[in-house]
Design a protein around this motif. Sequence first.
Motif, PDB file in Angstrom:
ATOM      1  N   LYS A 162       4.476  -1.101   9.776  1.00 26.58           N
ATOM      2  CA  LYS A 162       5.787  -0.315   9.477  1.00 26.58           C
ATOM      3  C   LYS A 162       6.019   0.971  10.290  1.00 26.58           C
ATOM      4  CE  LYS A 162       5.896  -2.339   4.691  1.00 26.58           C
ATOM      5  NZ  LYS A 162       6.243  -1.689   3.303  1.00 26.58           N
ATOM      6  N   ARG A 163       4.726   1.218  10.691  1.00 33.11           N
ATOM      7  CA  ARG A 163       4.780   2.730  11.526  1.00 33.11           C
ATOM      8  C   ARG A 163       3.620   2.629  12.432  1.00 33.11           C
ATOM      9  NH1 ARG A 163       3.591   3.709   6.116  1.00 33.11           N
ATOM     10  NH2 ARG A 163       5.706   4.188   5.549  1.00 33.11           N
ATOM     11  N   ASN A 164       3.601   3.787  13.288  1.00 29.87           N
ATOM     12  CA  ASN A 164       2.270   3.898  13.779  1.00 29.87           C
ATOM     13  C   ASN A 164       1.126   4.252  13.082  1.00 29.87           C
ATOM     14  OD1 ASN A 164       3.534   6.768  13.608  1.00 29.87           O
ATOM     15  ND2 ASN A 164       1.442   7.332  14.438  1.00 29.87           N
ATOM     16  N   GLY A 165      -0.200   3.667  13.414  1.00 23.69           N
ATOM     17  CA  GLY A 165      -1.333   3.590  12.652  1.00 23.69           C
ATOM     18  C   GLY A 165      -2.413   2.976  13.107  1.00 23.69           C
ATOM     19  N   ILE A 203     -13.700  -3.452  16.874  1.00 25.15           N
ATOM     20  CA  ILE A 203     -12.155  -3.613  17.522  1.00 25.15           C
ATOM     21  C   ILE A 203     -11.423  -2.601  17.041  1.00 25.15           C
ATOM     22  CG2 ILE A 203     -10.709  -5.172  17.963  1.00 25.15           C
ATOM     23  CD1 ILE A 203     -13.131  -6.238  19.307  1.00 25.15           C
ATOM     24  N   PHE A 204     -10.913  -1.777  17.746  1.00 26.24           N
ATOM     25  CA  PHE A 204     -10.026  -0.688  17.462  1.00 26.24           C
ATOM     26  C   PHE A 204      -8.684  -1.258  17.823  1.00 26.24           C
ATOM     27  CE2 PHE A 204     -14.081   1.155  18.462  1.00 26.24           C
ATOM     28  CZ  PHE A 204     -14.001   2.339  17.393  1.00 26.24           C
ATOM     29  N   ILE A 205      -7.669  -1.154  16.924  1.00 23.16           N
ATOM     30  CA  ILE A 205      -6.101  -1.389  17.212  1.00 23.16           C
ATOM     31  C   ILE A 205      -5.366  -0.130  16.745  1.00 23.16           C
ATOM     32  CG2 ILE A 205      -4.376  -3.182  16.857  1.00 23.16           C
ATOM     33  CD1 ILE A 205      -6.570  -4.507  18.049  1.00 23.16           C
ATOM     34  N   ASP A 206      -4.824   0.339  17.627  1.00 21.97           N
ATOM     35  CA  ASP A 206      -3.985   1.529  17.233  1.00 21.97           C
ATOM     36  C   ASP A 206      -2.640   1.360  17.580  1.00 21.97           C
ATOM     37  OD1 ASP A 206      -6.217   3.437  16.714  1.00 21.97           O
ATOM     38  OD2 ASP A 206      -6.806   3.401  18.769  1.00 21.97           O
ATOM     39  N   CYS A 207      -1.738   0.962  16.675  1.00 19.52           N
ATOM     40  CA  CYS A 207      -0.228   0.942  16.981  1.00 19.52           C
ATOM     41  C   CYS A 207       0.461   2.062  16.969  1.00 19.52           C
ATOM     42  CB  CYS A 207       0.032   0.328  15.402  1.00 19.52           C
ATOM     43  SG  CYS A 207      -0.677  -1.167  14.955  1.00 19.52           S
ATOM     44  N   LYS A 208       1.172   2.250  17.796  1.00 19.77           N
ATOM     45  CA  LYS A 208       1.874   3.291  18.598  1.00 19.77           C
ATOM     46  C   LYS A 208       3.297   3.156  17.957  1.00 19.77           C
ATOM     47  CE  LYS A 208      -0.460   2.838  23.029  1.00 19.77           C
ATOM     48  NZ  LYS A 208      -0.193   2.801  24.480  1.00 19.77           N
ATOM     49  N   MET A 268      -1.368   8.189   5.531  1.00 16.21           N
ATOM     50  CA  MET A 268      -2.482   8.349   4.954  1.00 16.21           C
ATOM     51  C   MET A 268      -3.691   7.455   5.321  1.00 16.21           C
ATOM     52  SD  MET A 268      -3.150   8.307   0.902  1.00 16.21           S
ATOM     53  CE  MET A 268      -5.002   8.390   0.239  1.00 16.21           C
ATOM     54  N   LEU A 269      -4.882   7.758   5.810  1.00 15.24           N
ATOM     55  CA  LEU A 269      -6.009   6.934   6.056  1.00 15.24           C
ATOM     56  C   LEU A 269      -6.810   6.578   5.060  1.00 15.24           C
ATOM     57  CD1 LEU A 269      -7.427   5.724   8.671  1.00 15.24           C
ATOM     58  CD2 LEU A 269      -8.821   7.484   8.550  1.00 15.24           C
ATOM     59  N   LEU A 270      -6.806   4.988   4.720  1.00 16.14           N
ATOM     60  CA  LEU A 270      -7.196   4.619   3.587  1.00 16.14           C
ATOM     61  C   LEU A 270      -8.845   4.456   3.844  1.00 16.14           C
ATOM     62  CD1 LEU A 270      -5.217   1.450   2.704  1.00 16.14           C
ATOM     63  CD2 LEU A 270      -4.913   3.927   2.067  1.00 16.14           C
ATOM     64  N   LEU A 320      -7.979   0.864   7.536  1.00 18.03           N
ATOM     65  CA  LEU A 320      -6.852   0.234   7.666  1.00 18.03           C
ATOM     66  C   LEU A 320      -5.653   1.349   7.284  1.00 18.03           C
ATOM     67  CD1 LEU A 320      -4.836  -2.310   7.958  1.00 18.03           C
ATOM     68  CD2 LEU A 320      -5.121  -2.960   5.585  1.00 18.03           C
ATOM     69  N   ASP A 321      -4.792   1.582   8.117  1.00 12.29           N
ATOM     70  CA  ASP A 321      -3.901   2.522   7.471  1.00 12.29           C
ATOM     71  C   ASP A 321      -2.664   2.009   6.749  1.00 12.29           C
ATOM     72  OD1 ASP A 321      -4.010   5.240   8.480  1.00 12.29           O
ATOM     73  OD2 ASP A 321      -3.766   4.890  10.591  1.00 12.29           O
ATOM     74  N   GLN A 322      -2.162   3.064   5.796  1.00 12.49           N
ATOM     75  CA  GLN A 322      -1.004   2.700   5.054  1.00 12.49           C
ATOM     76  C   GLN A 322      -0.066   2.306   5.842  1.00 12.49           C
ATOM     77  OE1 GLN A 322       0.325   5.973   2.617  1.00 12.49           O
ATOM     78  NE2 GLN A 322       0.403   4.438   0.476  1.00 12.49           N
ATOM     79  N   GLY A 323       0.574   1.264   5.706  1.00 10.89           N
ATOM     80  CA  GLY A 323       1.974   0.847   6.429  1.00 10.89           C
ATOM     81  C   GLY A 323       1.432  -0.377   7.282  1.00 10.89           C
ATOM     82  N   ILE A 324       0.158  -0.754   7.367  1.00 13.31           N
ATOM     83  CA  ILE A 324      -0.173  -1.791   8.170  1.00 13.31           C
ATOM     84  C   ILE A 324      -0.835  -2.857   7.198  1.00 13.31           C
ATOM     85  CG2 ILE A 324      -1.861  -2.673  10.011  1.00 13.31           C
ATOM     86  CD1 ILE A 324      -1.772  -0.009  11.104  1.00 13.31           C
ATOM     87  N   GLY A 325      -0.119  -3.973   7.434  1.00 13.43           N
ATOM     88  CA  GLY A 325      -0.702  -5.335   6.517  1.00 13.43           C
ATOM     89  C   GLY A 325      -1.305  -6.633   7.398  1.00 13.43           C
ATOM     90  N   ILE A 326      -2.136  -6.985   6.903  1.00  6.22           N
ATOM     91  CA  ILE A 326      -2.704  -8.197   7.641  1.00  6.22           C
ATOM     92  C   ILE A 326      -2.792  -9.333   6.619  1.00  6.22           C
ATOM     93  CG2 ILE A 326      -3.480  -6.924   9.417  1.00  6.22           C
ATOM     94  CD1 ILE A 326      -6.111  -7.294   8.481  1.00  6.22           C
ATOM     95  N   GLN A 327      -2.571 -10.447   6.928  1.00 10.52           N
ATOM     96  CA  GLN A 327      -2.999 -11.733   6.017  1.00 10.52           C
ATOM     97  C   GLN A 327      -3.542 -12.863   6.873  1.00 10.52           C
ATOM     98  OE1 GLN A 327       1.196 -11.863   4.297  1.00 10.52           O
ATOM     99  NE2 GLN A 327       0.520 -14.217   4.471  1.00 10.52           N
TER     100      GLN A 327
END
Length: 409
Positions: free
Chosen positions: A399-402, A353-358, A2-4, A381-388
Amino acid sequence: MMLLKPIAGACVSLFLLFSCKTRATSTHIEVTGAPERQGLTEKQYIKVVGDQAYIGAKFDKTQDITILFRKCMFNDLMTFFQIGLANNSSALPSKTPERKPDQILNLTTSDNIGPVLIQGGSWIGGNHSYQETGKSKTAKTLSYAFYADGELLKAGDERWAQVVTVRVKNALYDPLRPGPQSDGEQTSLDHTLILEDVIYTILGGSIQVELSHKYQSNEKRIVERYYGMQSMFVGETDLMTPNGPFSDFQRIPEDTTFSKRAGQDFNRIIELNSVTGICQSTFLYPEPKRFLGKDNKAFIRAYGKSYHNLLASKEIKKGEFFSWSGLYTWFRPLTNNHNYLAYCGKMEGEQLIFIDCKCPFQGEIVLPNSLLNKKYRILFLDQGIGIQKSKQGLKMKAKRNGSLILAYK
C-alpha cells in the motif's frame, strides 16, 4: 511507517525475483531467474599471511569477492581493510585471495565501526589521534584471532571453509586521563575507558559484525556521540535509506542528515555506484537500542562517508555494556526499478532476500516448480505490505513504500 517486530516461525513459499510494470496497479509477475549466487559453491578460501588474513568467495559467475583483514587506521586496529572484486570465471573461488583486485569496493582508510566522542575530551578509537594532533594513539588492539569453521588458524595456514570468523579485542583509552607530558606534547594515553569486543563472521562475502563495549572507568564519562556502523564504500554516487526519508536512490549530496524522528524505523544504508551498478548495504540487525532523542541525528552523511549514529549525550559508568550487530553486504541488485529494489545477503548461516518497495503496487509472484516447496521465514515485514500463498507462488500487495526481508537456510 512502523516496522513490525520479526515474525517468529512464519514460513511461506520462497520467491526470489519479480518485476513490476506500473505503479499501484495489478500485474501478473513471473520469476525468470534466481540470485546470481544460486548454484555456486558457498565455500570460501582463507589464507593467513603473517598478521593478515585474506578471504575469497564467489561474487558472481565471473568474479570473486576478496576480503583483507589487517591492522589499519591511525590506531592500527585489526578490522576488514580492503574489499575487492577479482576476475575468476571458475565455479570455485580462487586459492589466491591475496592477489590484487581488479576493482576496489571498500577501503578502511577512515573509521568503520567507531569511533566514540567523549564529552570534554576527544574522539577515541578508529582513525582518531588524541585531540587530532596526529601524535598520540587513542586505542589499541589487544588481541585477535582467525578461525575457519571454528578451527584456530596460525600464520601460514590456508584452507577451504564455510564460515570464517575473526575475533578482536580493543582497548579505547580515556582522553580525560592523559599520560606524562614531554616538552609540552602529549606522549601517551594508557587508561582504558572502553573494552571493545568484536566478532566478524564472513559468509559468502558478507561480513556480519557483533560488537560490545564494556566501560572500565571508575569515573563517570559522557559519550557525546558514537557512530556504531559506517560505510567506506568506494565510488558511491547514489543513496537510499529504506524506512527512512530516502525510499529511492537519489544523488548523494555533499552533506545531509536526518533525525530519529524523521527515520524512526531506519536501519539500513544502501549506496550505489551508478558506473559499475554495484551497491553496498550496511544493515543494523537486530535493531539496537539507540540512545538518541527524537531530534538527535540518526543518519549522517559527511566527509564522504555515511554513518549510523547510536548514542548522543549518554552518561556511562563502570561495568555498563552497550552492544550492536550488523551486516555489511556488497551486491549487484537482482532488480532495481522505479517500484522496488531486490538483493541478496548472508547472515547467521541464512540466505537473505531484501525487497524494498519504493511505491504502492500489487501482483502475483509465480514461482518455478523447483522452488514451490521451499520455505522461508519473514525477518521483517512493514505495515502496509501484505503477502499470502497462491497456487503458483505468492500474492503481494504494497500500500506504500516499505520493506520485506526473507530468510531461508
